[in-house]
Structure formats: C-alpha cells, structure tokens
Design a protein around this motif. Structure first.
Motif: not given
Length: 246
Positions: A62-65, A214-225, A232-245
């Motif tokens: 997703q955009v912001g990963d 090859t991508p292997f890990f999402i280390y940060y994610s936030y909703d850019r829209e 960058f701080l208030t729209a974080m998506r902590p649930g996406r942090i982890g191994p890249s799908p």
C-alpha cells in the motif's frame, strides 16, 4: 620481589589527543571514513530501503509502506563496472521484485514476476494465461468501473508474438493481448492492482541485470491520504509492520 619481576606489565593506553587538536581531527576523520565505507557497502550489496508511492501493487503493498529490500538474493551490480556480485537465487513466478525502470531512467519500481524466459503469456478479458493455463491470482485487485482500453505503448509486443498466419492486425488492449513469448534474460512484470498499473503490458520486459532485490519486511507504514495533521505520526498503520506479504 622475584614474583613481581616475573609479572608482565600491562600496556597502558595512550591518553586521547586533546580536543580540536590535529590528532583529534585525524581520529574523527578516520572514524567518519570507516563509517561511510561500511554504509556504502551495506546499501550497495546487502540491504536497501524502498517506499511505496503509487497504488499499482495494492492491496498487497500500500501507498505509505516502507520496505526493506534484500539485495543479496538476486545479486548486486558493482558500481562503475559491468560486473555484479552473484546472488543465491533467481526470479521465480510470483516473486515481488524491485527493479530499475528502463522507461523512466533512475527510477526504481516494484511489481510481481509473472513471466520468466521461455514462457508464453496472453491475457483474455483480464484473465492471465501462462503456457496455456489460466492462472489463479487471488492477490489481484480489479476495478469494475475501469473499462478496458487500447494503448499505443503496447506495440512493443508485436516483436514477441507467437506466429499465427490467421491473425489480422494486432490490436492489444489492457485486458486482452498476446500470446507473446518471453525471450532469454527478460521478465514480464505486472502490478497486483491490475486495472491501475503501468507495467510490462505497456512499457515492455525487464532485464535480469536491472533487478535490484526482493522486499522482505515492512518496517513502517502510514496512510498518506489521511485527513490528519502530521500524517507520518498521526496516521500510522502499525498493523502492517512485519514481513512483506507475497
């Protein structure tokens, strides 16, 4: 006394040079050069970062990963030479890969590998066929509001078409094209957001040497829209942090 003479004297560390002296500056310079060399080697041959800025791979990416990319797996080019460090793997069907785009020099993009050298690919009404078999692609996102369309950039496919004396004028569309044969050292890459992706259908095949990792890990994610201040701080998506799908 004899025992004391037998004991080896420990070497004392020399005192650090006075601050802002020439020796002090020289020590700092050595440290900075060493750190810079380690950083360059690390980023060039081992690991890179990548930020998703377009929706072509949604919903997989997703955009912001913010991604960590394994550069060792596929090998890395040696700067200022025509050589590369060999990797321990080769691209396989379904691999998500970051590569350098020929159609936009200097730009790295990410897509899914759907065609390997020697494969025959075609698409019929949005269904992708590889070597005559329709693929089950649960990762694909479709937009029923987006109509099929032609694109002049798809003319490159003409040089790779399977010979067919009964074929008339070749008029490929986004969702219906081919069959084409993938030549050696070339790969066919598609976005998972199939109706909103500029990919190999339009700008052509990817050279093996242009693949960067090859991508292997999402280390940060936030909703850019998100309609929030300081997204960058208030729209974080902590649930996406982890191994890249996959």
């Amino acid at each position: 006394m004899a025992r004391g003479r037998k004991e080896k004297k420990k070497k004392e560390r020399p005192p650090p040079p006075p601050r802002f002296s020439s020796a002090w500056f020289l020590d700092w310079l050595r440290t900075l050069i060493f750190a810079a060399v380690i950083f360059v080697v690390f980023r060039t041959f081992l690991l890179a970062t990548f930020v998703i800025t377009s929706g072509s791979m949604e919903d997989t990416l997703q955009v912001g990963d913010f991604l960590l990319v394994n550069r060792v797996s596929l090998g890395s080019p040696i700067p200022l030479t025509n050589f590369r460090v060999p990797g321990y793997a080769e691209p396989e069907h379904g691999d998500i890969i970051v590569f350098r785009a020929d159609h936009s020099p200097g730009l790295d993009i990410v897509k899914r590998t759907l065609g390997l050298p020697g494969d025959t690919l075609r698409m019929d009404g949005g269904t992708l066929y590889r070597n005559g078999v329709a693929l089950d692609e649960p990762y694909v996102r479709r937009d029923p509001r987006s109509p099929d369309s032609t694109d002049a950039r798809m003319v490159w496919q003409t040089a790779h078409l399977v010979p067919d004396p009964t074929r008339g004028e070749y008029e490929p569309t986004r969702d219906t094209w081919g069959p084409i044969v993938i030549p050696g050292e070339r790969y066919f890459m598609l976005g998972d957001n199939r109706d909103s992706s500029l990919d190999s259908r339009f700008w052509g095949l990817v050279e093996r040497k242009k693949m960067r990792g090859t991508p292997f890990f999402i280390y940060y994610s936030y909703d850019r829209e998100a309609l929030k201040p300081i997204r960058f701080l208030t729209a974080m998506r902590p649930g996406r942090i982890g191994p890249s799908p996959d």
